[in-house]
Design a protein around this motif. Structure first.
Motif, short mmCIF file in Angstrom:
data_model
loop_
_atom_site.label_atom_id
_atom_site.label_comp_id
_atom_site.label_asym_id
_atom_site.label_seq_id
_atom_site.Cartn_x
_atom_site.Cartn_y
_atom_site.Cartn_z
N MET A 1 33.82 -14.07 50.48
CA MET A 1 33.19 -13.66 49.21
C MET A 1 34.10 -14.05 48.06
O MET A 1 35.32 -13.87 48.13
CB MET A 1 32.95 -12.16 49.23
CG MET A 1 32.10 -11.64 48.10
SD MET A 1 31.76 -9.88 48.32
CE MET A 1 30.66 -9.59 46.96
N SER A 2 33.58 -14.61 47.00
CA SER A 2 34.40 -15.03 45.88
C SER A 2 33.83 -14.45 44.60
O SER A 2 32.72 -13.93 44.55
CB SER A 2 34.46 -16.55 45.80
OG SER A 2 33.16 -17.06 45.59
N GLY A 3 34.60 -14.62 43.51
CA GLY A 3 34.13 -14.16 42.23
C GLY A 3 34.04 -12.66 42.10
O GLY A 3 33.04 -12.13 41.61
N ILE A 4 35.09 -11.94 42.53
CA ILE A 4 35.10 -10.48 42.47
C ILE A 4 36.15 -10.03 41.47
O ILE A 4 37.32 -10.41 41.56
CB ILE A 4 35.42 -9.86 43.85
CG1 ILE A 4 34.46 -10.37 44.91
CG2 ILE A 4 35.38 -8.33 43.76
CD1 ILE A 4 34.85 -10.02 46.31
N LEU A 5 35.74 -9.21 40.52
CA LEU A 5 36.66 -8.61 39.56
C LEU A 5 36.90 -7.16 39.95
O LEU A 5 35.96 -6.39 40.12
CB LEU A 5 36.09 -8.67 38.15
CG LEU A 5 36.96 -8.03 37.05
CD1 LEU A 5 38.21 -8.88 36.81
CD2 LEU A 5 36.17 -7.86 35.76
N ALA A 6 38.17 -6.78 40.09
CA ALA A 6 38.54 -5.39 40.38
C ALA A 6 39.34 -4.86 39.19
O ALA A 6 40.27 -5.52 38.72
CB ALA A 6 39.38 -5.32 41.65
N VAL A 7 38.99 -3.68 38.73
CA VAL A 7 39.70 -3.05 37.62
C VAL A 7 40.30 -1.73 38.10
O VAL A 7 39.57 -0.80 38.47
CB VAL A 7 38.78 -2.82 36.41
CG1 VAL A 7 39.57 -2.18 35.27
CG2 VAL A 7 38.16 -4.14 35.95
N ARG A 8 41.60 -1.69 38.16
CA ARG A 8 42.36 -0.45 38.40
C ARG A 8 43.65 -0.65 37.64
O ARG A 8 44.55 -1.36 38.08
CB ARG A 8 42.63 -0.27 39.89
CG ARG A 8 43.49 0.95 40.23
CD ARG A 8 42.72 2.25 40.19
NE ARG A 8 43.20 3.14 39.16
CZ ARG A 8 42.86 4.42 39.07
NH1 ARG A 8 42.02 4.95 39.93
NH2 ARG A 8 43.32 5.17 38.10
N LEU A 9 43.76 -0.07 36.48
CA LEU A 9 44.83 -0.37 35.54
C LEU A 9 46.15 0.26 35.93
O LEU A 9 47.21 -0.30 35.69
CB LEU A 9 44.41 0.09 34.14
CG LEU A 9 43.08 -0.49 33.63
CD1 LEU A 9 42.70 0.15 32.30
CD2 LEU A 9 43.15 -2.00 33.51
N GLY A 10 46.16 1.42 36.50
CA GLY A 10 47.35 2.15 36.90
C GLY A 10 46.90 3.52 37.38
O GLY A 10 45.70 3.78 37.45
N ALA A 11 47.82 4.40 37.78
CA ALA A 11 49.25 4.20 37.84
C ALA A 11 49.64 3.88 39.28
O ALA A 11 48.80 3.45 40.07
CB ALA A 11 49.97 5.46 37.34
N MET A 12 50.93 4.11 39.66
CA MET A 12 51.40 3.65 40.95
C MET A 12 50.58 4.17 42.12
O MET A 12 50.08 3.40 42.93
CB MET A 12 52.88 4.04 41.16
CG MET A 12 53.44 3.51 42.48
SD MET A 12 55.06 4.19 42.92
CE MET A 12 56.04 3.57 41.56
N GLY A 13 50.43 5.47 42.21
CA GLY A 13 49.69 6.04 43.33
C GLY A 13 48.25 5.59 43.35
O GLY A 13 47.67 5.32 44.41
N ASP A 14 47.64 5.47 42.17
CA ASP A 14 46.24 5.05 42.09
C ASP A 14 46.07 3.60 42.52
O ASP A 14 45.08 3.24 43.16
CB ASP A 14 45.73 5.24 40.66
CG ASP A 14 45.75 6.69 40.22
OD1 ASP A 14 45.36 7.55 41.02
OD2 ASP A 14 46.18 6.96 39.08
N VAL A 15 47.02 2.75 42.13
CA VAL A 15 46.98 1.35 42.57
C VAL A 15 47.10 1.26 44.09
O VAL A 15 46.35 0.54 44.75
CB VAL A 15 48.10 0.53 41.89
CG1 VAL A 15 48.23 -0.86 42.50
CG2 VAL A 15 47.84 0.42 40.38
#
Length: 296
Positions: A1-15
């Motif tokens: 699968m291509s063309g995937i945008l993931a948004v998780r800006l922070g913080a450490m534990g959440d990433v």
């Protein structure tokens, strides 16, 4: 699968909690705050990293322009905030995926697919988002970079403690670590800015580092002692044994994932995510003797 945008800006534990979802998706472009991007170095599931600094208008404009100029089949908001939803919405993807109940309700306006989940832990909730975005299977893979040595560590076995957290009510009292240091070789880790606070812990070895040094120290430790903060979730992702001390926050939702760390929490504690500025009574209720026993 291509063309995937993931948004998780922070913080450490959440990433770190998002890593299995990213592994499940296969190959993504990840939008992240600069200070946490080191956690993605060498990750085989991350094709591209777009840096987003919310304190810098030039960075905000650059992120917006880059996302709008790129092509994505699907965009996934793993954060559930208005700012993260706006970034996923900017992608003009055919499918924009987010939680049915995001952390900030208006964020859901940007989603074309709102995902309900009955899962308790945030890792499993993120995996539900990945499956809704088209992941072929659920992979419980936490890819963590190797890190690098920063500062000095004692020879032989040591226990690594990370006393700091996002707010003080999640922290274990400083004097309790001093008591712990009487019985084990204790290394206390934190950023250079925390030197004065951590130096109050008597009998412990002070280890000041950035994220790479923290990763290296965690890999080398015999066991860890932590609270609800990023370093604890790093240790869990690395499969380290040790003790997780919880009070006001719920370990069922935000606790160490994977079962290698033993969670200690007083009975009948009310769950709250208020950013308290003093040690919680529920954290004081966990004694150094209990932690020593749990360490074995």
């Amino acid at each position: 699968m291509s063309g995937i945008l993931a948004v998780r800006l922070g913080a450490m534990g959440d990433v770190i909690h998002t890593l299995p979802a990213i592994a499940s998706l296969g190959a993504v472009t990840w939008v992240i705050e600069p200070r946490w991007s080191v956690l993605l170095e060498g990750n085989p599931h991350v094709e591209r990293v777009i840096l987003f600094d919310r304190r810098d208008w030039a960075s905000i404009r650059s992120t917006w322009s880059t996302v709008r100029a790129s092509w994505f089949d699907v965009a996934v908001d793993f954060q559930g905030l208005i700012k993260s939803a706006l970034i996923t919405g900017a992608a003009h993807a055919a499918k924009v995926v987010g939680s049915e109940i995001p952390r900030e309700a208006p964020a859901a306006w940007m989603y074309s697919k709102r995902v309900p989940t009955a899962q308790t832990h945030i890792v499993d909730q993120h995996l539900d988002l990945a499956m809704a975005a088209g992941a072929p299977s659920r992979l419980l893979e936490f890819y963590i970079p190797e890190g690098r040595a920063e500062g000095s560590l004692p020879p032989g076995d040591f226990v690594l403690a990370n006393p700091l957290a996002g707010w003080k009510s999640k922290q274990w009292p400083v004097e309790y670590y001093s008591e712990l240091a009487k019985h084990v070789t204790l290394v206390v880790n934190g950023p250079p800015s925390a030197a004065e606070e951590l130096s109050q812990i008597q009998g412990a070895v002070l280890h000041l580092s950035g994220i790479e040094g923290l990763i290296d120290a965690t890999r080398r430790a015999r066991a860890v002692v932590g609270v609800d903060s990023g370093p604890l979730h790093l240790a869990a992702a690395l499969g380290k044994p040790g003790v997780a001390i919880f009070g006001p926050t719920d370990p069922a939702r935000n606790g160490p994932y994977g079962g290698t760390l033993r969670v200690l929490r007083a009975r009948n504690v009310a769950t709250t995510y208020k950013r308290g500025s003093a040690y919680s009574l529920s954290m004081r209720a966990i004694t150094p003797a209990q932690v020593l026993e749990a360490l074995g």
